[in-house]
Design a protein around this motif. Structure first.
Motif, short mmCIF file in Angstrom:
data_model
loop_
_atom_site.label_atom_id
_atom_site.label_comp_id
_atom_site.label_asym_id
_atom_site.label_seq_id
_atom_site.Cartn_x
_atom_site.Cartn_y
_atom_site.Cartn_z
N HIS A 80 0.82 -1.22 0.00
CA HIS A 80 0.00 0.00 0.00
C HIS A 80 0.85 1.26 0.00
N THR A 81 0.42 2.24 -0.74
CA THR A 81 0.91 3.61 -0.55
C THR A 81 -0.27 4.41 -0.02
N ARG A 82 -0.05 5.13 1.08
CA ARG A 82 -1.16 5.78 1.80
C ARG A 82 -1.19 7.29 1.56
N HIS A 86 -7.67 9.62 7.70
CA HIS A 86 -8.05 9.46 9.10
C HIS A 86 -6.80 9.05 9.87
N HIS A 95 -0.53 1.41 6.40
CA HIS A 95 -1.05 0.08 6.08
C HIS A 95 0.14 -0.82 5.72
N GLY A 119 -9.45 4.62 0.25
CA GLY A 119 -10.74 5.29 0.35
C GLY A 119 -11.12 5.62 1.77
N THR A 142 -6.87 5.12 12.23
CA THR A 142 -7.43 5.04 10.88
C THR A 142 -8.84 4.44 10.87
N1 GLU Z 1 -8.67 6.23 4.93
C1 GLU Z 1 -7.50 5.42 4.96
C2 GLU Z 1 -6.42 6.02 5.86
O1 GLU Z 1 -6.48 7.17 6.23
C3 GLU Z 1 -6.94 5.13 3.56
C4 GLU Z 1 -6.40 6.37 2.89
C5 GLU Z 1 -5.91 6.06 1.48
O2 GLU Z 1 -6.77 5.85 0.59
O3 GLU Z 1 -4.68 6.03 1.30
O4 GLU Z 1 -5.48 5.31 6.18
#
Ligand code: GLU
Length: 183
Positions: A80-82, A86, A95, A119, A142
């Motif tokens: 994942h790239t974040r 939140h 993540h 998202g 998150t």
């Molecule tokens: N809402 C999630 C967070 O804040 C995912 C954000 C994203 O889409 O990178 O970690």
């Protein structure tokens, strides 16, 4: 905009996962991470869900996963790239998020469910309260971690069924990639 990658292979999948992240770097991100389900103990690595996360560039994550002591290897993985919505851009919010199950202190225990998410989950507060009442402790700020614990709470040996049941309770616009330690 963030990016998610998931892959399964007969050989070590980590180079493919980080290559996926490198291809997504142009979108921008504040942190990144990768997790694998390590079926057996490898050099310097315990079996089960293992992860590396960073608030630096993907190149720093690559250095972590290739570290001679405690690198990351496995045949099933997610990455994942974040782009934080939140919770601050910090390692504990990056993540993949793990659920170790209920009754385990935040940040302790072994991951049973691993998850990356793109998202927003609009009803995360109400779901967090329900999961806390069931004994789940939260290690991040998150909305994403709610999904990991929810899938864990619904898991009865079939990850696809648990994810389908979890998704029925989520409100928002999102994509996820999920893995289970036992599958
Ligand atoms: N809402 C999630 C967070 O804040 C995912 C954000 C994203 O889409 O990178 O970690």
């Amino acid at each position: 905009m963030c990016g998610i990658v998931g892959a399964v292979s007969g050989r070590n999948i980590v180079p493919i996962l980080v290559q996926g992240l490198q291809r997504l770097e142009y979108r921008g991100y504040d942190s990144c991470g990768v997790a694998v389900n390590a079926a057996q103990t490898q050099m310097g690595q315990a079996a089960g869900l293992q992860r590396a996360r960073s608030t630096e560039r993907v190149a720093e994550l690559v250095a972590q996963v290739n570290a001679p002591s405690g690198g990351l290897q496995g045949t099933t993985g997610i990455a994942h790239t974040r782009w934080a919505t939140h919770g601050a851009p910090a390692v504990h919010n990056a993540h993949p998020h793990f659920s170790p199950g209920p009754g385990v202190k935040a940040g302790e225990g072994k991951g049973r469910i691993g998850l990356v998410h793109n998202g927003i989950i609009e009803n995360h507060e109400e779901l967090r309260a329900e999961l806390q009442a069931k004994g789940y402790a939260f290690a991040s700020q998150t909305d994403t971690e709610v999904i990991a614990h929810l899938v864990d709470a619904l898991y009865q040996g079939d990850l696809f069924e648990a994810v389908q049941a979890a998704v029925r309770q989520l409100r928002g616009a999102y994509a996820i990639a999920v893995m289970a330690k036992d599958e």
